[in-house]
Design an enzyme around this catalytic site. Structure first.
Site, mmCIF file in Angstrom:
data_model
loop_
_atom_site.group_PDB
_atom_site.id
_atom_site.type_symbol
_atom_site.label_atom_id
_atom_site.label_comp_id
_atom_site.label_asym_id
_atom_site.label_seq_id
_atom_site.Cartn_x
_atom_site.Cartn_y
_atom_site.Cartn_z
ATOM 1 N N GLY A 192 -6.453 -4.282 6.392
ATOM 2 C CA GLY A 192 -7.673 -5.018 6.731
ATOM 3 C C GLY A 192 -8.033 -6.030 5.668
ATOM 4 O O GLY A 192 -8.546 -7.116 5.964
ATOM 5 N N LYS A 212 -0.590 4.827 4.613
ATOM 6 C CA LYS A 212 -1.476 3.862 5.285
ATOM 7 C C LYS A 212 -0.934 3.554 6.676
ATOM 8 O O LYS A 212 0.218 3.162 6.834
ATOM 9 C CB LYS A 212 -1.607 2.582 4.458
ATOM 10 C CG LYS A 212 -2.621 1.609 5.065
ATOM 11 C CD LYS A 212 -3.008 0.513 4.096
ATOM 12 C CE LYS A 212 -4.008 -0.449 4.715
ATOM 13 N NZ LYS A 212 -5.269 0.216 5.108
ATOM 14 N N HIS A 241 0.832 -1.205 0.000
ATOM 15 C CA HIS A 241 0.000 0.000 0.000
ATOM 16 C C HIS A 241 0.864 1.252 0.000
ATOM 17 O O HIS A 241 2.088 1.181 0.122
ATOM 18 C CB HIS A 241 -0.929 0.017 1.228
ATOM 19 C CG HIS A 241 -2.127 -0.866 1.082
ATOM 20 N ND1 HIS A 241 -2.085 -2.205 1.372
ATOM 21 C CD2 HIS A 241 -3.397 -0.612 0.654
ATOM 22 C CE1 HIS A 241 -3.283 -2.742 1.141
ATOM 23 N NE2 HIS A 241 -4.089 -1.793 0.709
#
Length: 236
Positions: free
Chosen positions: A141, A135, A131
């Protein structure tokens, strides 16, 4: 549809743009310690904030009798509490680690693959996620959802970051410049490797999925998931 945006960062702004393009209106938006509009005018709330703010935002919506769609990750130790509050208020609530339609199809494909691979013990499974640098939570998640679905069928006991134990499903979390979200599941043996990959090209997929979930939830009561929204509940 009159929408309250709880959280007005990059995702909130993308949701606002796409919602307006679809003919919806934004009647309330809040961020950090400021807000604009009236939450009482909303028909549904969409929540993308931070792990620190998510619980209070979800409570605010449920206590205002607003259906709430939440896509914030990193707060799930309080998930059961929010479910109980939703049930107590006879409210409406959807949480998803990822609202992208493609990712939710990927979840179902991943779960089917885990079931299929369960008997082939020579394959060691692992998860990798990448990511953007901003983040805050790791693993994502989405990666946790992927791992938990694998563990339903795999002999490994739990998941963990960068584990080297044979009994633990290892998740590798990488942070790189301007990556929207990439998730890879690998089954590796001495002979070959089988990989499943989902790569997001923009935030629009997450935003469109959240709007779709809000449209679906608006007139319903209960606690639901994206499987319900997409009709994937019979795909297990």
């Amino acid at each position: 549809m009159k929408i309250a945006l709880l959280g007005y960062g990059k995702m909130g702004k993308t949701i606002e743009r796409l919602a307006l393009e679809s003919g919806h209106s934004i009647v309330f938006k809040s961020w950090v310690e400021s807000s604009e509009g009236n939450i009482e005018d909303a028909e549904v709330a969409i929540e993308f904030s931070s792990p620190e703010a998510a619980v209070s935002n979800i409570k605010k919506a449920l206590e205002a009798d607003l259906p709430i769609v939440s896509g914030t990750t990193g707060w799930l130790e309080s998930y059961d509490e929010m479910v109980k509050l939703c049930e107590k208020r006879n409210g409406s609530f959807i949480y998803a680690s990822n609202f992208s339609v493609g990712v939710n199809l990927f979840f179902s494909i991943n779960e089917y693959a885990a079931k299929l691979m369960a008997q082939w013990k020579e394959y060691d499974v692992s998860v990798e996620e990448t990511h953007h640098l901003e983040k805050k939570d790791a693993p994502s998640g989405t990666a946790i959802t992927i791992a938990e679905n694998i563990l339903k069928y795999n002999s490994k006991k739990e998941w963990n970051l960068d584990s080297t134990s044979d009994e633990v499903l290892s998740i590798t979390a990488k942070r790189e410049e301007d990556v929207k979200g990439t998730h890879i599941v690998s089954y590796e043996s001495n002979i070959d490797t089988i990989s499943l990959k989902h790569e997001a090209h923009s935030r629009e997929g997450f935003a469109k999925g959240a709007i779709l979930a809000a449209e679906w939830l608006k007139d319903k009561k209960g606690v639901f998931s994206m499987k319900d929204v997409l009709g994937l509940t019979n795909a297990d």
